[in-house]
Design a protein around this motif. Structure first.
Motif, PDB file in Angstrom:
ATOM      1  N   PRO A 156       0.818  -1.245  -0.199  1.00  0.00           N
ATOM      2  CA  PRO A 156       0.001  -0.037  -0.148  1.00  0.00           C
ATOM      3  C   PRO A 156       0.714   1.162  -0.014  1.00  0.00           C
ATOM      4  O   PRO A 156       0.459   2.116  -0.605  1.00  0.00           O
ATOM      5  N   VAL A 157       1.909   1.283   0.700  1.00  0.00           N
ATOM      6  CA  VAL A 157       2.910   2.571   0.698  1.00  0.00           C
ATOM      7  C   VAL A 157       3.266   2.506  -0.642  1.00  0.00           C
ATOM      8  O   VAL A 157       3.302   3.879  -1.108  1.00  0.00           O
ATOM      9  N   ALA A 158       3.687   1.510  -1.205  1.00  0.00           N
ATOM     10  CA  ALA A 158       4.507   1.661  -2.859  1.00  0.00           C
ATOM     11  C   ALA A 158       3.312   2.215  -3.560  1.00  0.00           C
ATOM     12  O   ALA A 158       3.511   2.949  -4.587  1.00  0.00           O
ATOM     13  N   ALA A 159       2.044   1.824  -3.464  1.00  0.00           N
ATOM     14  CA  ALA A 159       0.982   2.220  -4.298  1.00  0.00           C
ATOM     15  C   ALA A 159       0.688   3.579  -4.295  1.00  0.00           C
ATOM     16  O   ALA A 159       0.327   4.392  -5.159  1.00  0.00           O
ATOM     17  N   VAL A 160       0.835   3.943  -3.034  1.00  0.00           N
ATOM     18  CA  VAL A 160       0.544   5.616  -2.595  1.00  0.00           C
ATOM     19  C   VAL A 160       1.593   6.410  -3.256  1.00  0.00           C
ATOM     20  O   VAL A 160       1.431   7.311  -3.975  1.00  0.00           O
ATOM     21  N   ILE A 161       2.647   5.915  -3.061  1.00  0.00           N
ATOM     22  CA  ILE A 161       3.792   6.794  -3.676  1.00  0.00           C
ATOM     23  C   ILE A 161       3.620   6.590  -5.113  1.00  0.00           C
ATOM     24  O   ILE A 161       4.108   7.551  -5.822  1.00  0.00           O
ATOM     25  N   GLY A 162       3.362   5.629  -5.817  1.00  0.00           N
ATOM     26  CA  GLY A 162       3.300   5.512  -7.365  1.00  0.00           C
ATOM     27  C   GLY A 162       2.062   6.397  -7.759  1.00  0.00           C
ATOM     28  O   GLY A 162       2.368   6.825  -8.806  1.00  0.00           O
ATOM     29  N   LEU A 163       0.908   6.689  -6.962  1.00  0.00           N
ATOM     30  CA  LEU A 163      -0.225   7.526  -7.391  1.00  0.00           C
ATOM     31  C   LEU A 163       0.389   8.942  -7.480  1.00  0.00           C
ATOM     32  O   LEU A 163      -0.072   9.680  -8.182  1.00  0.00           O
ATOM     33  N   VAL A 164       1.281   9.308  -6.425  1.00  0.00           N
ATOM     34  CA  VAL A 164       1.830  10.520  -6.359  1.00  0.00           C
ATOM     35  C   VAL A 164       2.608  10.924  -7.463  1.00  0.00           C
ATOM     36  O   VAL A 164       2.806  11.948  -8.000  1.00  0.00           O
ATOM     37  N   PHE A 165       3.434   9.987  -7.744  1.00  0.00           N
ATOM     38  CA  PHE A 165       4.325  10.076  -8.776  1.00  0.00           C
ATOM     39  C   PHE A 165       3.604  10.447 -10.212  1.00  0.00           C
ATOM     40  O   PHE A 165       3.917  11.391 -10.870  1.00  0.00           O
ATOM     41  N   ILE A 166       2.490   9.501 -10.345  1.00  0.00           N
ATOM     42  CA  ILE A 166       1.763   9.718 -11.525  1.00  0.00           C
ATOM     43  C   ILE A 166       0.931  10.962 -11.650  1.00  0.00           C
ATOM     44  O   ILE A 166       1.007  11.654 -12.678  1.00  0.00           O
ATOM     45  N   PHE A 167       0.360  11.384 -10.537  1.00  0.00           N
ATOM     46  CA  PHE A 167      -0.389  12.619 -10.602  1.00  0.00           C
ATOM     47  C   PHE A 167       0.577  14.038 -10.788  1.00  0.00           C
ATOM     48  O   PHE A 167       0.169  14.908 -11.250  1.00  0.00           O
ATOM     49  N   GLY A 168       1.877  13.672 -10.186  1.00  0.00           N
ATOM     50  CA  GLY A 168       2.744  14.608 -10.177  1.00  0.00           C
ATOM     51  C   GLY A 168       3.459  14.790 -11.607  1.00  0.00           C
ATOM     52  O   GLY A 168       3.599  16.245 -12.038  1.00  0.00           O
ATOM     53  N   ARG A 169       3.471  13.735 -12.369  1.00  0.00           N
ATOM     54  CA  ARG A 169       3.912  13.710 -13.585  1.00  0.00           C
ATOM     55  C   ARG A 169       3.113  14.450 -14.578  1.00  0.00           C
ATOM     56  O   ARG A 169       3.074  14.929 -15.517  1.00  0.00           O
ATOM     57  N   LYS A 170       1.626  14.319 -14.440  1.00  0.00           N
ATOM     58  CA  LYS A 170       0.599  14.524 -14.873  1.00  0.00           C
ATOM     59  C   LYS A 170       0.282  16.310 -14.888  1.00  0.00           C
ATOM     60  O   LYS A 170       0.228  16.798 -16.105  1.00  0.00           O
ATOM     61  N   LYS A 171       0.661  16.829 -13.950  1.00  0.00           N
ATOM     62  CA  LYS A 171       0.580  18.236 -13.489  1.00  0.00           C
ATOM     63  C   LYS A 171       1.862  18.827 -14.391  1.00  0.00           C
ATOM     64  O   LYS A 171       1.881  20.081 -14.988  1.00  0.00           O
ATOM     65  N   GLU A 172       2.941  18.022 -14.503  1.00  0.00           N
ATOM     66  CA  GLU A 172       4.325  18.789 -15.348  1.00  0.00           C
ATOM     67  C   GLU A 172       4.058  18.712 -16.893  1.00  0.00           C
ATOM     68  O   GLU A 172       4.541  19.351 -17.532  1.00  0.00           O
ATOM     69  N   GLY A 173       2.825  17.752 -17.193  1.00  0.00           N
ATOM     70  CA  GLY A 173       2.606  17.825 -18.615  1.00  0.00           C
ATOM     71  C   GLY A 173       3.200  16.806 -19.471  1.00  0.00           C
ATOM     72  O   GLY A 173       3.367  16.987 -20.761  1.00  0.00           O
ATOM     73  N   PHE A 174       3.773  15.795 -18.733  1.00  0.00           N
ATOM     74  CA  PHE A 174       4.701  14.713 -19.373  1.00  0.00           C
ATOM     75  C   PHE A 174       3.645  13.619 -19.804  1.00  0.00           C
ATOM     76  O   PHE A 174       3.128  13.105 -19.441  1.00  0.00           O
TER      77      PHE A 174
END
Length: 174
Positions: A156-174
């Motif tokens: 679950p910790v890895a999944a949450v970190i993964g979600l944060v990474f995906i949404f963070g990359r989405k905001k950057e526009g990549f």
């Protein structure tokens, strides 16, 4: 691709949270005692009796079926000894003693073959009042504490970190 990854990470998070996050089926409190149910091994717990009113008292010790107990103390609250145990149908009482307001300390020794309850009752001969303290006794065979395995906590910790990474990359526009 990103939606697929997001779906995969979210699914993994849900599965892990709904998984076996192990917990104990028996929650022990400080007054609980765990015995080895062989009838010979002795467990002990520190006990204190508070006398709130000056007077004459005696202490009675009672154990449920399958348990044996005695209360050892250098003070007058001692009940029984290693050769004289309280058991089911055989309660033991201390001698009457006079006391001022005071706290007495001792050790309650318990052995037996099955779980139950040991009760220490302080009776005031002066007022007729009594105070009871019960100790729940559990068999070491029935107390199991499940500790969550590493993947149950880490995924679950890895999944949450993964979600944060995906949404963070989405905001950057990549």
């Amino acid at each position: 691709m990103k939606k697929m990854l997001l779906l995969l990470v979210s699914s993994l998070l849900i599965v892990c949270i709904a998984g076996l996050a192990g917990a104990s089926n028996t929650v022990l409190t400080p007054d609980d005692v765990t015995i080895t149910p062989d009838g010979d091994s002795v467990a002990s717990v520190a006990t204190s009796i508070r006398i709130n009113t000056q007077g004459t008292y005696h202490v009675t010790l009672t154990a449920t079926d399958g348990l044996f107990a005695y209360l050892e103390s250098s003070s007058p609250i001692a009940v029984g000894n290693s050769g004289n145990w309280a058991s089911s149908g055989h309660s033991l009482s201390s001698s009457s003693f006079s006391s001022k307001v005071q706290t007495y300390n001792g050790n309650l020794f318990i052995k037996g073959t099955k779980p139950g309850t040991v009760t220490v009752t302080t009776y005031s001969e002066s007022t007729g009042d009594s105070t009871t303290q019960s100790y729940s006794v559990y068999s070491a065979e029935s107390v199991n504490v499940s500790v969550p395995e590493f993947p149950t906590v880490a995924l679950p910790v890895a999944a949450v970190i993964g979600l944060v990474f995906i949404f963070g990359r989405k905001k950057e526009g990549f």
